[in-house]
Design a protein around this motif. Structure first.
Motif, short mmCIF file in Angstrom:
data_model
loop_
_atom_site.label_atom_id
_atom_site.label_comp_id
_atom_site.label_asym_id
_atom_site.label_seq_id
_atom_site.Cartn_x
_atom_site.Cartn_y
_atom_site.Cartn_z
N GLY A 12 0.81 -1.21 0.00
CA GLY A 12 0.00 0.00 0.00
C GLY A 12 0.85 1.26 0.00
O GLY A 12 0.62 2.19 -0.79
N VAL A 13 1.85 1.29 0.88
CA VAL A 13 2.75 2.44 0.94
C VAL A 13 3.58 2.54 -0.34
O VAL A 13 3.82 3.64 -0.87
N TRP A 34 2.70 6.84 -6.73
CA TRP A 34 1.86 7.91 -7.28
C TRP A 34 2.48 9.27 -7.01
O TRP A 34 2.46 10.16 -7.86
N ASP A 35 3.07 9.44 -5.81
CA ASP A 35 3.73 10.70 -5.48
C ASP A 35 4.93 10.94 -6.40
O ASP A 35 5.18 12.07 -6.83
N TYR A 95 11.01 3.62 -11.09
CA TYR A 95 10.18 3.09 -9.99
C TYR A 95 9.72 1.67 -10.31
O TYR A 95 9.91 0.75 -9.51
N THR A 134 13.05 11.81 -7.33
CA THR A 134 12.04 11.57 -6.31
C THR A 134 12.18 12.59 -5.17
O THR A 134 13.11 13.40 -5.15
N LEU A 169 2.78 1.64 -3.37
CA LEU A 169 1.96 2.18 -4.45
C LEU A 169 1.64 3.66 -4.23
O LEU A 169 1.65 4.45 -5.18
N TRP A 170 1.38 4.01 -3.00
CA TRP A 170 1.09 5.42 -2.68
C TRP A 170 2.28 6.31 -3.01
O TRP A 170 2.13 7.37 -3.62
N MET A 171 3.46 5.88 -2.63
CA MET A 171 4.66 6.65 -2.93
C MET A 171 4.96 6.65 -4.42
O MET A 171 5.51 7.61 -4.96
N THR A 204 9.36 7.45 -13.39
CA THR A 204 8.34 6.41 -13.27
C THR A 204 8.87 5.06 -13.76
O THR A 204 8.59 4.01 -13.16
#
Length: 747
Positions: free
Chosen positions: A20-21, A27-28, A477, A542, A23-25, A474
Motif C-alpha cells: 500500500g505504501v 503515485w507521489d 520506480y 524523487t 503504491l502510494w509513494m 516512473t
C-alpha cells in the motif's frame, strides 16, 4: 490462536501495508517527477529543444544500449561516463569560461583562485534557479547558457559519430565508431542529455534542493548532500541496530524451545518416485549451465573493454559486438540462468511434494522449455540489431533494446516471458494442488511455496507498467519492482520454502518448527524488502519521502543477515546429522556458501552503499558492482546451483558423483569471486570514491581517471579471479555431464 496462524496474519498485514505504501509513494513519484518542457527557449526567442526532441533523444539513447553504455542519474554501466553528470560539468565549465571572457577578458582557467570563486558564485544562481513555466511548458535559458548548451551539444554530436577529433575519447568510453550514424538522432540525443542534467542542478519550486536531491556531487554548481541525506543516514543506522537487537532477542528465546530431532535411519527422499515431468526438468539444468558459461565469457569480454577500449588483442571487436551489447547480455544472462534453475526446481518439487503427476504435465514442461529458448534467442537477436543501428526506432521498443538495465529486452519478449511465467505457475500449481488440500504439518510451507510462485509469476508484470514515452522517474520506480522485489524478494521466499520443505522431508526438522521459521523469516525479510525498494530511488527525480522511507526501512534488510552464522550452523548441522546425508554434502556446501555471501555480499557490501549519504557519493562507482557481483552470484547463483544439485540427486540416483569435480568447482567459484572482489572491484571503487570526494562525481567516471595505468592494472588483476571462477563453472558443468555419461553406482 496458535503461532502459525498469528504469523500468517502478521505476514498478510505486512504485505498489505508494505505494498500500500509502495503504491502510494509511486503515485507521489509520478506527480513530483522533474517536468519535461514543451520547449527550451533562449532569451532571444530561439527554440533550442522541444519536448519531441527530448523524448526522441531518449529513444535514441535506449536503442544504442541505454543504461548499458554509461549511465543516467547513476543507474547503468561503469565504463562510459554518467551522461547527466558529464553534461552538467561540461556545461558548467563552458558557462564559467564564457562568463570569465565577458567579465575579465580571459579564460576561466587563467584566473586566480579568488576570481574563479567569484565566477562560480555568479554561476550557481544561473544554473540552480528554476526557470520552467508550468503554464506555458517553456523552459527559459539565458543567452550565455544557450551558447554553453550549443558547445556541449557539439561535443556529443562529435562523440557519437566517427569524428576523428573525439576518436580517443570513444576508445576510452569503449564506444564503437559511428555509434549513432544519423546526424538528426545525434542532435536529439543531446536534448535528452541536456534535460537529464538540467534536472540534477535545477531546484524544485519553493525548495533549496534539486529534482535529484542535489545528485551528483558537483562543487561548481553547489550540488552537495542535503540535510535530509545526513539525517536519514543516521536514523537508518539506528533502525538497523534496533532491528538486530530485537532479532537477537527473538532467537535467544525461540531457539531454546526447539526439541532435538532424531533423523531417520535411511534417506526419505530416496523413496520419491521420479515422474516423467520431473525427469523432463533435466534439460533445464543443461540450459542453466550453458547460459552460465556464456555469461562468464561475455563478462570477461566486457571487462576487457576497460583496458583496450574498442579492441580485443588487436581485433576491432566493438564494430561487431559492442560493449553495450556484451554487458546487456552478461547482466541478463545472470538473471536468466539463475531464474531457470529456480523455475526448474519448482517444476521438479511440485510432483515431489504432492506425489501427484497431473495429466500432460510433461508436455507442459517441455513446451515451457521451448518457449525459454525462443525468448533468449529472439530477444538477444533483436538487441544486436538495435545496438548496431540496423533496427529503426519504430520497432526498437517492441523487438530491440529497451535500454533499462536488467529489463533490456523488447516489450514483445517481455510479454512472452510473462506468459511463460504464468504457464510455469499453472504447471507448479496444478502439481501442488493435492498437497495444498492436505492438512498436515507442512501444509503452511506448501502454501508459502505456492504463494511465492504466484508472486514470482505475477510480479514480473511490473516490467510491463511503463510505455515507450513514460517518464524516466516512473520507469525507474517500476524497474526496481522487477530487479529488487522480483529477483531479490519473492524468489528468495520461494527458495527458503523449498529448502525448508527438503529438510522436513529428509526428517531433519519438524514440520511445525520449519513452518514457524519460514514464516518468521519471510516476515523479517519482507519487512525491509518491500519498502527497501526505495533505496534504489534516492536520486531518480524523487522526493524526500522516498529518501526517508528507503533509508529507514531498507536498513532492516541487513537485520536478518546479522545472525547469518546461526543459519549457517543449522545448515551445517543438518548436513552432518546422519551418515546418509553425505549424499547431499555438496548441495549443503553450496547452501553454506549462500550464508557466507549473504553476510559479505548482501550484508557488508550492501550496507556499505545503502545509506543516502554513502550512496550519494558511491552510486554508479565500482563499489556498486562489488555488492552486485557478490550478492547476485554469491547468494542467488550459489543457491541456484545448490537447488540444482538437490534435484539432480533425485533425477540420477544411480549415478556415481565425482566428488573431485564438485569440490574443485565449489572452491574455484568461491575463491574466484573473492579475488574478483578484493583485487579489482573494492580497490577500484575506493579510488573512485576518493576521486569523487576531491574533484566531483564527474571526475570519478571520466576517461581521464579511468584511463590511468593504476586503474588498468586493477582491471588486469581480475584475470586470476575470473580464470578461477571460469574453471569452477567448467568443473560443475563437467560434473553434470558425468551424471549422464559416467559410471553408475552409489555416490
Amino acid at each position: 490462536m496458535d503461532t502459525t496462524r498469528r504469523l500468517w496474519l502478521g505476514l498478510a498485514a505486512l504485505m498489505l501495508a508494505g505494498f500500500g505504501v509502495l503504491l502510494w509513494m509511486g503515485w507521489d513519484i509520478h506527480l513530483q517527477a522533474p517536468p519535461i518542457p514543451e520547449r527550451v527557449v533562449s532569451d532571444r526567442g530561439e527554440v533550442i529543444y522541444t519536448r519531441a526532441d527530448i523524448e526522441q533523444g531518449r529513444r535514441v539513447w535506449q536503442s544504442i544500449g541505454g543504461q548499458q553504455l554509461g549511465s543516467i542519474w547513476g543507474h547503468g554501466a561503469l565504463v562510459a561516463p554518467d551522461w547527466s553528470a558529464d553534461w552538467l560539468h561540461r556545461e558548467a565549465e563552458a558557462m564559467l569560461d564564457l562568463g570569465s571572457r565577458a567579465d575579465n577578458g580571459m579564460t576561466y582557467a587563467a584566473l586566480d583562485s579568488a576570481a574563479q570563486a567569484a565566477e562560480q558564485a555568479k554561476l550557481k544562481p544561473l544554473m540552480r534557479t528554476n526557470t520552467y513555466d508550468p503554464a506555458s511548458g517553456d523552459l527559459m535559458v539565458g543567452e550565455r547558457r544557450a551558447q554553453a548548451i550549443a558547445q556541449v551539444a557539439a561535443h556529443y554530436e562529435s562523440l557519437f559519430s566517427n569524428d576523428p577529433a573525439t576518436a580517443k575519447l570513444r576508445e576510452g568510453y569503449a564506444m564503437r565508431e559511428d555509434t549513432i550514424p544519423d546526424a538528426t538522432h545525434r542532435r536529439e540525443l543531446t536534448a535528452f542529455f541536456f534535460w537529464s542534467a538540467w534536472a540534477t542542478t535545477t531546484q524544485r519550486p519553493n525548495d533549496a534542493k534539486t529534482y535529484t536531491s542535489n545528485w551528483p556531487y558537483e562543487p561548481l554548481v553547489g550540488n552537495a548532500p542535503t540535510s535530509s541525506a545526513f539525517m536519514w543516514t543516521m536514523f537508518s543506522i539506528l533502525f538497523m541496530i534496533a532491528g538486530i537487537g530485537l532479532l537477537a532477542w527473538h532467537y535467544a528465546v525461540w531457539h531454546r524451545k526447539e526439541e532435538h530431532v532424531e533423523p531417520p535411519a535411511r534417506d526419505p527422499l530416496a523413496a520419491i518416485v521420479v515422474t516423467p515431468s520431473m525427469r523432463a526438468t533435466a534439460k533445464y539444468f543443461w540450459l542453466v549451465l550453458a547460459l552460465f558459461l556464456v555469461q562468464i565469457l561475455l563478462g570477461a569480454t566486457t571487462a576487457h573493454y576497460q583496458v583496450e577500449g574498442q579492441q580485443a588483442y588487436g581485433f576491432a571487436i566493438s564494430q561487431y559486438l559492442p560493449y553495450s551489447l556484451t554487458r546487456s547480455w552478461h547482466t541478463q544472462l545472470a538473471v536468466l540462468w539463475i531464474a531457470t534453475a529456480w523455475l526448474a526446481t519448482g517444476l521438479y518439487i511440485g510432483p515431489a511434494v504432492s506425489g501427484h503427476e497431473p495429466k500432460f504435465q510433461r508436455l507442459g514442461v517441455n513446451f515451457l522449455f521451448c518457449c525459454l529458448l525462443v525468448i533468449v534467442v529472439g530477444a538477444f537477436t533483436g538487441q544486436w540489431f538495435a545496438v548496431m543501428q540496423k533496427m529503426g526506432l519504430q520497432y526498437n521498443f517492441w523487438f530491440g533494446h529497451q535500454g533499462w538495465e536488467y529489463t533490456d529486452i523488447g516489450r514483445f519478449w517481455q510479454i512472452f516471458l510473462f506468459v511463460g511465467l504464468l504457464l510455469w505457475l499453472l504447471l507448479v500449481g496444478r502439481a501442488l494442488w493435492p498437497a495444498l488440500r492436505r492438512k498436515d504439518e507442512i501444509s503452511s510451507i506448501v502454501g508459502l511455496l505456492f504463494l511465492s510462485t504466484v508472486a514470482i509469476a505475477l510480479l514480473y508484470a511490473a516490467g510491463l507498467m511503463w510505455g515507450e514515452n513514460t517518464h524516466l522517474s516512473t520507469v525507474e520506480y517500476w524497474r526496481w519492482w522487477v530487479v529488487h522485489l522480483w529477483v531479490e524478494g519473492f524468489f528468495e521466499v520461494f527458495a527458503v520454502a523449498v529448502m525448508s520443505f527438503l529438510f522436513v522431508k529428509l526428517g531433519l526438522v519438524r514440520g511445525r518448527t520449519a513452518t514457524v521459521n519460514v514464516l518468521f523469516a519471510t516476515i523479517v525479510f519482507m519487512a525491509g524488502g518491500i519498502l527497501g525498494t526505495f533505496h534504489h530511488l534516492y536520486f531518480a527525480g524523487t522526493t524526500t519521502g522516498v529518501i526517508a522511507l528507503g533509508a529507514s526501512i531498507s536498513a532492516l534488510e541487513v537485520v536478518p543477515l546479522a545472525l547469518i552464522g546461526m543459519e549457517a550452523y543449522e545448515t551445517w548441522r543438518h548436513g552432518r546429522a546422519t551418515p546418509w546425508m553425505q549424499r547431499y554434502r555438496w548441495p549443503i556446501m553450496f547452501f553454506l556458501a549462500v550464508s557466507f555471501w549473504n553476510l559479505v555480499g548482501a550484508g557488508l557490501f550492501g550496507f556499505l552503499i545503502n545509506t543516502p549519504l554513502a550512496l550519494y557519493y558511491m552510486q554508479g562507482l565500482n563499489l556498486t558492482p562489488l555488492h552486485g557481483h557478490t550478492a547476485l552470484f554469491g547468494v542467488y547463483g550459489m543457491l541456484g546451483i545448490g537447488l540444482m544439485l538437490f534435484c539432480l540427486r533425485g533425477l540420477k540416483p544411480e549415478a556415481k558423483w565425482p566428488e573431485g569435480l564438485l569440490r574443485g568447482g565449489f572452491w574455484c567459484l568461491n575463491i574466484g569471486l573473492v579475488l574478483m572482489a578484493l583485487l579489482t572491484l573494492l580497490p577500484m571503487g575506493v579510488l573512485q570514491l576518493q576521486a569523487a570526494l576531491e574533484h566531483g562525481y564527474w571526475y570519478a567516471r571520466s576517461a581521464e581517471f579511468m584511463g590511468q595505468p593504476l586503474i588498468h592494472m586493477l582491471v588486469w588483476m581480475r584475470v586470476p579471479g575470473d580464470t578461477l571462477f571460469a574453471v569452477g563453472a567448467l568443473l560443475v558443468s563437467l560434473f553434470v555431464a558425468s551424471l549422464w555419461l559416467g559410471r553408475r553406482g552409489q555416490g
